[in-house]
Design a protein around this motif. Structure first.
Motif, PDB file in Angstrom:
ATOM      1  N   CYS A 198       0.389  -0.968  -0.357  1.00 29.76           N
ATOM      2  CA  CYS A 198       0.506  -0.254  -0.236  1.00 29.76           C
ATOM      3  C   CYS A 198       0.591   1.210  -0.152  1.00 29.76           C
ATOM      4  CB  CYS A 198      -0.860   0.103   1.574  1.00 29.76           C
ATOM      5  SG  CYS A 198      -0.105  -0.056   2.530  1.00 29.76           S
ATOM      6  N   CYS A 199       2.272   1.165   0.040  1.00 31.15           N
ATOM      7  CA  CYS A 199       3.375   2.234   0.093  1.00 31.15           C
ATOM      8  C   CYS A 199       3.410   3.320  -1.677  1.00 31.15           C
ATOM      9  CB  CYS A 199       4.405   2.323   0.546  1.00 31.15           C
ATOM     10  SG  CYS A 199       4.328   0.824   1.934  1.00 31.15           S
ATOM     11  N   SER A 200       2.851   4.012  -1.350  1.00 31.28           N
ATOM     12  CA  SER A 200       3.044   5.048  -2.365  1.00 31.28           C
ATOM     13  C   SER A 200       3.986   4.698  -2.755  1.00 31.28           C
ATOM     14  CB  SER A 200       2.192   6.391  -2.833  1.00 31.28           C
ATOM     15  OG  SER A 200       2.889   7.154  -1.855  1.00 31.28           O
ATOM     16  N   SER A 201       5.091   4.825  -2.269  1.00 35.37           N
ATOM     17  CA  SER A 201       6.660   5.996  -2.929  1.00 35.37           C
ATOM     18  C   SER A 201       7.691   5.353  -1.163  1.00 35.37           C
ATOM     19  CB  SER A 201       6.708   7.083  -2.547  1.00 35.37           C
ATOM     20  OG  SER A 201       6.964   8.168  -1.546  1.00 35.37           O
ATOM     21  N   ILE A 202       8.976   4.794  -1.463  1.00 33.77           N
ATOM     22  CA  ILE A 202       9.512   3.985   0.084  1.00 33.77           C
ATOM     23  C   ILE A 202      11.299   5.245  -0.196  1.00 33.77           C
ATOM     24  CG2 ILE A 202       8.561   2.026  -0.040  1.00 33.77           C
ATOM     25  CD1 ILE A 202      10.865   1.493  -2.665  1.00 33.77           C
ATOM     26  N   SER A 203      11.676   5.526   0.765  1.00 34.09           N
ATOM     27  CA  SER A 203      12.867   6.081   0.539  1.00 34.09           C
ATOM     28  C   SER A 203      13.514   5.383   1.315  1.00 34.09           C
ATOM     29  CB  SER A 203      11.921   7.593   1.188  1.00 34.09           C
ATOM     30  OG  SER A 203      11.067   8.075  -0.104  1.00 34.09           O
ATOM     31  N   LEU A 204      15.180   5.388   1.391  1.00 34.79           N
ATOM     32  CA  LEU A 204      16.160   5.166   1.933  1.00 34.79           C
ATOM     33  C   LEU A 204      16.651   6.289   3.062  1.00 34.79           C
ATOM     34  CD1 LEU A 204      19.328   5.103  -0.398  1.00 34.79           C
ATOM     35  CD2 LEU A 204      17.570   2.952   0.219  1.00 34.79           C
ATOM     36  N   ASP A 205      16.910   5.601   4.160  1.00 37.54           N
ATOM     37  CA  ASP A 205      17.164   6.529   5.536  1.00 37.54           C
ATOM     38  C   ASP A 205      18.024   6.908   5.425  1.00 37.54           C
ATOM     39  OD1 ASP A 205      19.337   5.457   6.736  1.00 37.54           O
ATOM     40  OD2 ASP A 205      18.889   4.080   5.737  1.00 37.54           O
ATOM     41  N   LYS A 206      17.774   8.622   6.695  1.00 36.18           N
ATOM     42  CA  LYS A 206      18.823   9.771   6.103  1.00 36.18           C
ATOM     43  C   LYS A 206      20.516   9.316   6.436  1.00 36.18           C
ATOM     44  CE  LYS A 206      15.548  12.922   8.840  1.00 36.18           C
ATOM     45  NZ  LYS A 206      15.131  13.024  10.008  1.00 36.18           N
ATOM     46  N   ASP A 207      20.487   8.487   7.112  1.00 35.14           N
ATOM     47  CA  ASP A 207      22.139   8.095   7.217  1.00 35.14           C
ATOM     48  C   ASP A 207      22.958   7.952   5.659  1.00 35.14           C
ATOM     49  OD1 ASP A 207      22.156   8.536   9.858  1.00 35.14           O
ATOM     50  OD2 ASP A 207      22.230   6.633  10.277  1.00 35.14           O
ATOM     51  N   THR A 208      21.966   6.681   5.581  1.00 32.83           N
ATOM     52  CA  THR A 208      22.058   6.425   3.328  1.00 32.83           C
ATOM     53  C   THR A 208      22.382   7.830   2.845  1.00 32.83           C
ATOM     54  OG1 THR A 208      21.235   3.892   4.294  1.00 32.83           O
ATOM     55  CG2 THR A 208      21.460   4.662   2.040  1.00 32.83           C
ATOM     56  N   ILE A 209      21.552   8.425   2.980  1.00 31.94           N
ATOM     57  CA  ILE A 209      21.408   9.569   1.642  1.00 31.94           C
ATOM     58  C   ILE A 209      22.389  10.581   2.030  1.00 31.94           C
ATOM     59  CG2 ILE A 209      20.485  11.342   1.275  1.00 31.94           C
ATOM     60  CD1 ILE A 209      18.792   8.808   0.426  1.00 31.94           C
ATOM     61  N   LYS A 210      22.606   9.972   3.731  1.00 39.57           N
ATOM     62  CA  LYS A 210      24.496  11.464   3.710  1.00 39.57           C
ATOM     63  C   LYS A 210      25.441  10.790   2.656  1.00 39.57           C
ATOM     64  CE  LYS A 210      26.562  13.069   7.644  1.00 39.57           C
ATOM     65  NZ  LYS A 210      26.702  13.223   9.350  1.00 39.57           N
ATOM     66  N   ARG A 211      25.390   9.453   3.430  1.00 39.00           N
ATOM     67  CA  ARG A 211      26.864   9.180   2.862  1.00 39.00           C
ATOM     68  C   ARG A 211      26.675   8.549   1.306  1.00 39.00           C
ATOM     69  NH1 ARG A 211      24.589   4.287   6.397  1.00 39.00           N
ATOM     70  NH2 ARG A 211      26.355   4.896   8.499  1.00 39.00           N
ATOM     71  N   THR A 212      26.030   8.568   0.566  1.00 40.27           N
ATOM     72  CA  THR A 212      25.730   9.272  -0.898  1.00 40.27           C
ATOM     73  C   THR A 212      26.450  10.318  -1.045  1.00 40.27           C
ATOM     74  OG1 THR A 212      23.672   7.284  -1.180  1.00 40.27           O
ATOM     75  CG2 THR A 212      24.267   8.567  -3.036  1.00 40.27           C
ATOM     76  N   ASN A 213      25.667  11.274  -0.286  1.00 38.41           N
ATOM     77  CA  ASN A 213      25.668  12.470  -0.757  1.00 38.41           C
ATOM     78  C   ASN A 213      27.509  12.771  -0.363  1.00 38.41           C
ATOM     79  OD1 ASN A 213      23.665  13.592  -1.593  1.00 38.41           O
ATOM     80  ND2 ASN A 213      23.282  13.515   0.804  1.00 38.41           N
ATOM     81  N   ASN A 214      28.083  11.961   0.275  1.00 38.10           N
ATOM     82  CA  ASN A 214      30.009  12.434   0.632  1.00 38.10           C
ATOM     83  C   ASN A 214      30.272  11.417  -0.237  1.00 38.10           C
ATOM     84  OD1 ASN A 214      29.230  13.496   2.736  1.00 38.10           O
ATOM     85  ND2 ASN A 214      29.211  11.559   3.999  1.00 38.10           N
ATOM     86  N   ILE A 215      29.875  10.170  -1.208  1.00 36.61           N
ATOM     87  CA  ILE A 215      30.062   9.953  -2.309  1.00 36.61           C
ATOM     88  C   ILE A 215      30.385  10.871  -3.464  1.00 36.61           C
ATOM     89  CG2 ILE A 215      29.850   7.625  -3.740  1.00 36.61           C
ATOM     90  CD1 ILE A 215      29.396   5.947  -1.407  1.00 36.61           C
ATOM     91  N   VAL A 216      29.231  11.264  -3.391  1.00 38.45           N
ATOM     92  CA  VAL A 216      29.198  12.332  -4.567  1.00 38.45           C
ATOM     93  C   VAL A 216      30.108  13.645  -4.709  1.00 38.45           C
ATOM     94  CG1 VAL A 216      27.157  13.793  -5.967  1.00 38.45           C
ATOM     95  CG2 VAL A 216      27.211  11.658  -4.916  1.00 38.45           C
ATOM     96  N   GLN A 217      30.323  13.737  -3.997  1.00 37.31           N
ATOM     97  CA  GLN A 217      30.796  15.282  -3.251  1.00 37.31           C
ATOM     98  C   GLN A 217      32.788  14.299  -3.477  1.00 37.31           C
ATOM     99  OE1 GLN A 217      30.037  18.600  -2.622  1.00 37.31           O
ATOM    100  NE2 GLN A 217      32.513  18.957  -2.469  1.00 37.31           N
ATOM    101  N   ALA A 218      33.378  13.331  -2.845  1.00 37.43           N
ATOM    102  CA  ALA A 218      34.650  12.909  -3.212  1.00 37.43           C
ATOM    103  C   ALA A 218      34.579  12.972  -4.722  1.00 37.43           C
ATOM    104  CB  ALA A 218      34.154  11.834  -2.658  1.00 37.43           C
ATOM    105  N   ARG A 219      33.913  12.188  -5.454  1.00 37.04           N
ATOM    106  CA  ARG A 219      33.756  12.327  -7.156  1.00 37.04           C
ATOM    107  C   ARG A 219      34.011  13.191  -8.106  1.00 37.04           C
ATOM    108  NH1 ARG A 219      30.996   7.395  -8.577  1.00 37.04           N
ATOM    109  NH2 ARG A 219      31.545   8.519 -10.503  1.00 37.04           N
TER     110      ARG A 219
END
Length: 935
Positions: free
Chosen positions: A863-884
């Motif tokens: 019944c979920c219309s959308s799903i999202s990753l947790d904040k810690d994972t998004i933070k680590r993703t942004n760190n990888i993007v910034q490093a790249r």
């Protein structure tokens, strides 16, 4: 004194005035005199004489006999029959057959040749690349013409190689042509059972054909024999390759070999043999003339490029690789990586071959499946992580090599890869648009999962064009493509060196989406077990608790209803456990939790279907069943990722508590026995007790069992010291009791409490990591059940052994829960090995199906219309993007600096050139002015 033997051209001497001749000299005299009877006598007594090396001759007796004119063929036969070595060679590597050929005696030569053949030896033994036919033509006595030709005929008929090249790269027929032996040329051409090569070998730039034609030596030779040589051009080409005569090959018929380029000699094609010999110019010549780069023979199915790869001929490899019609063998990459770290030589470098193939794969990866396997089911990545460098491993991962490809030993490439290298690869699996603005809402990041997923098992596609069941066939193919998608991550969760990588956004996002894909199975299983647990509790309390002597009608109805539900859920529980045993019995019986379930099934079955035991027995069984069912329910609830930490605490603390308690169990038993001895009352003391209550209280230490039970209770701090008998032994009993309180109650219990607190704190610190670990383990377990073969392969093998008329396919699987497996698997039909996330939308996940376009979040995640990753994972993703981004920026700056340096250097060069030209013009003008003034 030494005298030369008459009639011998070799410097042979013998003793004439010897008072006591040696056995060797006696044998030599007997051989030269052909005294065969005495030869047999002396050799039978001293067999070592046959191997004695005569210093004056530098050869043994058989070679002397073959080379001496006065020795008859029968004497040579006698020596051979007595065991003389036919293959013994002297310092210049002459054997008996060579001496016999030089002597030009057909009878002696026949004896030697027949003896060689009888012993299974080779008549083509070489003397510094000269066979006996070379020796005969070069050093034989042509003046004895008939014997000369008879010896040659004898050698040719018995298998001498007429096309062999000697140390001067000359064949026998070329020697014959050079010496002008026309009859010998004719004999070789006529008698040879194989085509004679008269074009390959050269002497001073001339072949045998050239000399034969220029000297008119073909006169009298059978025309068909000489002319037929023109029809054997392929033989000439093969001999050029064998002798590594690249110029002769390229210049043959001025390069007009278009009809011969795909010729073969039965074992290899021209191109295969050229690659095997490393002849780069010949390979280039054949390719330019239209040779098929993929052609092989029945005896040698290897493609030419495969042969070049095995030898590491990188220049030949490049020539074949550039061919537009080349077909790359699937094992060629494994071959190159297997030899990657071997020594390099001029023209030989397997690493260079790999680099050239990798460059080709970067431009067109369709020419080769990077996950193909060899005979041992090992992929290219298996060999890369073992033999190559980290850069090569990273290149293969970038091309899509799978970390989960298993070889026949069950080993995956991830087992040998370095954690730092794997982390770098996972960072590269986070892709984004470098030109996109990071703070924009529509900024997206794509996670790539291809290398984490084992490659699907390849199946043969069936032709369904004429079939009415085409849809069913496609569905069968779809089923067989499903793989265990979590194997790589599960291995990481079990390996201490990789556990920290489970927090990487690529891994977390995969586990997150996978959990949402299968969580309905968890909730369904949990609901079923809750129904079993509740029905068991209600059934027990209504049937055996006996709170009231008479049950009301509601209690009767409730008991009957719970019994029905309990029976249904009981059989479902039994089927679930039997299914798990059938799929993976080894894993099932290794898990302690499954033994709780087996015990629960047995006790519940006894409660439901056995009526003989008394009510007291049933009550005991009921209490145990409720306790076990509650334990199982706690463990099952703990499989949820958000609750797994609590179960880990319970397991870890309990395990460590009992482990340490085991070490101190001997001390506890010793205290219990001491208390039994010290606190047991004597008969006179027992008779002095007045009240039954006091007697009952003082009976705790009446036997060792009760004493042990009381001691364990005392561990919790329940001492009841006032009721303990310290009167019998007042001093020693109090000392031991105080020691017990100090050692056990204070030290041991506080130690265990501190240990529990320490474990709990550590688990809370790693709660996130533990959640990922247990999520990966649960998902892997579900996959193994859904994708497991319900009929074990070992059972099928036994059936096949007993009944040979019922063969089974080795790859045959029967997956009872195939529809559920389809819903649990992500790739390749739900996701195409990637997933998009919007970090600036709270980590929202966009899922796009590969078959039907559009977002499938609603139909796949309930019944979920959308799903999202947790904040810690998004933070680590942004760190990888910034490093790249920073790495890209640094690279751009370095590239800009290099361009500016090149520009400055170019300007300096141009300025210098212009100044130089101006100086030249000024010098010319000044010179002209000076000339004008002089005139």
């Amino acid at each position: 004194m030494y005298t030369k033997l008459p009639g011998d051209r070799s410097p042979i001497f013998t003793r004439t005035n010897s008072i006591c001749p040696t056995p060797e000299s006696v044998l030599l005299e007997l051989v030269l005199q052909n005294d065969r009877e005495n030869i047999q006598s002396i050799v039978q007594n001293q067999a070592k004489l046959l191997t004695h090396l005569y210093i004056d001759y530098n050869k043994p007796i058989l070679s002397i006999a073959c080379s001496s004119e006065q020795v008859e063929a029968e004497t040579v036969t006698t020596l051979i029959d007595l065991g003389a070595d036919l293959q013994h060679f002297n310092a210049v590597q002459w054997q008996a057959i060579h001496f016999a050929a030089q002597r030009t005696n057909s009878k002696v030569l026949r004896v030697v040749v027949e003896a060689l053949l009888d012993q299974g030896l080779d008549v083509n033994s070489l003397q510094q690349s000269n066979n006996s036919l070379h020796i005969l033509i070069r050093f034989g006595k042509n003046e004895e013409h008939d014997e000369f030709l008879e010896c040659a005929k004898l050698l040719i008929k018995n298998g001498i190689d007429v096309n062999a090249a000697d140390s001067k790269f000359m064949s026998p027929i070329l020697w014959a042509a050079k010496k002008g032996y026309r009859d010998m040329i004719e004999l070789i051409l006529v008698e040879s059972p194989v085509p004679v090569d008269i074009d390959s070998h050269q002497s001073r730039g001339k072949t045998a054909r050239d000399i034969i034609l220029s000297e008119n030596l073909y006169d009298g030779i059978l025309p068909e024999k000489f002319v037929s040589l023109n029809d054997k051009d392929d033989v000439v080409l093969f001999n050029h390759i064998k002798t590594r005569n690249e110029n002769g090959f390229i210049n043959f018929k001025n390069g007009d070999i278009f009809e011969l380029v795909n010729s073969d000699d039965g074992s290899s094609t021209l191109l295969q043999m050229s690659c095997d010999n490393g002849l780069k110019r010949v390979v280039k010549h054949l390719i330019d003339k239209g040779a098929d780069p993929n052609l092989g023979t029945a005896k040698n199915a290897k493609k030419p490029i495969e042969i070049a790869a095995e030898h590491g001929f990188y220049e030949i490899f490049q020539i074949l690789l550039d061919h537009p019609k080349i077909k790359i063998p699937k094992t060629i990459l494994m071959t190159l990586l297997k030899h990657y770290d071997e020594d390099k030589f001029p023209g030989i470098d397997w690493a260079e071959c790999y680099r050239r193939l990798h460059k080709k794969l970067q431009s067109d990866n369709s020419i080769l499946d990077i996950n193909d396997v060899d005979y041992f089911q090992s992929s290219s990545l298996h060999y890369a992580v073992r033999y190559s460098d980290p850069e090569t491993v990273m290149e293969l991962l970038d091309l899509g090599a799978s970390l989960g490809s298993k070889n026949e030993f069950g080993t995956m490439p991830i087992c040998d890869i370095e954690p730092e290298l794997l982390e770098k690869h996972l960072d590269k699996c986070v892709e984004f648009d470098p030109k996109g603005k990071k703070d924009k809402e529509d900024f997206s990041v794509t996670f790539k999962y291809r290398t984490l997923i084992p490659p699907p098992r390849k199946i043969e596609k069936r032709d369904v064009s004429d079939s009415t069941d085409s849809e069913q066939n496609l569905n069968n193919q779809f089923h067989q493509e499903l793989v265990h998608e979590t194997e790589v991550i599960f291995y990481m969760s079990q390996s201490p060196e990789f556990k920290h990588l489970l927090k990487h956004p690529v891994i977390v996002s995969f586990l997150f989406i996978k959990w949402h894909r299968i969580r309905w199975l968890f909730y369904t299983n949990l609901a079923f077990y809750v129904a079993f647990f509740m029905s068991l509790v209600v059934y027990v309390f209504t049937e055996y608790a006996n709170f009231n002597k008479e049950r009301s009608s509601f209690e009767v109805f409730l008991g009957q209803s719970s019994e029905v539900v309990l029976i249904i859920t009981f059989f479902l529980l039994v089927l679930r456990e039997l299914f798990q045993i059938a799929v993976s019995p080894w894993k099932y019986f290794k898990n302690f939790e499954n033994y709780i379930e087996i015990t629960l099934i047995l006790i519940t079955g006894a409660l439901l279907f056995i009526t003989d035991p008394s009510n007291d027995t049933r009550k005991q069984l009921s209490s145990i069943s409720i306790l076990l069912a509650a334990f199982e329910l706690v463990l099952m609830v703990g499989q949820h990722p958000k609750l797994s930490t609590n179960v880990v605490m319970l397991r870890t603390v309990s395990f460590n508590f009992f482990k340490f308690l085991m070490w101190y169990s001997l001390l506890i038993i010793a205290f219990a026995l001491s208390f039994y001895i010290l606190f047991t009352e004597s008969p006179s003391e027992k008779s002095g007790n007045t009240t039954g209550e006091e007697k009952e209280e003082e009976d705790y230490f009446t036997d060792p069992g009760k004493s042990m039970f009381k001691t364990i209770i005392m561990l919790t701090g329940e001492f009841d010291a006032s009721d303990i008998n310290f009167h019998t032994f007042p001093i020693i009993s109090k000392l031991i009791f105080v020691l017990f309180i100090f050692m056990i109650a204070i030290i041991l219990l506080n130690l265990l409490n501190g240990l529990a607190v320490s474990d709990t704190q550590m688990i809370k610190t790693d709660a996130e990591l533990l959640g990922h670990i247990y999520r990966a383990q649960y998902i892997m377990y579900v996959e193994s059940m859904l994708l497991g073969n319900i009929i074990p392969r070992n059972l099928l093998n036994k059936i096949e052994d007993l009944c040979c008329c019922c063969p089974f396919n080795k790859d045959w699987n029967y997956r009872a829960l195939q529809p559920l497996a389809r819903r649990a698997c992500l790739f390749p039909h739900f996701l195409y090995y990637e997933m998009t996330v919007y970090p600036n939308r709270g980590g929202q996940i966009a899922i796009h199906n590969t078959v039907k376009k559009g977002n499938l979040g609603n139909c796949c995640f309930g019944c979920c219309s959308s799903i999202s990753l947790d904040k810690d994972t998004i933070k680590r993703t942004n760190n990888i993007v910034q490093a790249r981004r920073e790495q890209m920026k640094i690279k751009q700056e370095v590239s800009y600096i290099h361009k500016m340096e090149a520009l400055v250097l170019g300007l300096e060069t141009n300025t210098r050139s212009e100044i130089f030209m101006l100086n030249k013009k000024l010098d010319y003008i000044l010179k002209y002015i000076n000339q004008e003034r002089t005139e």
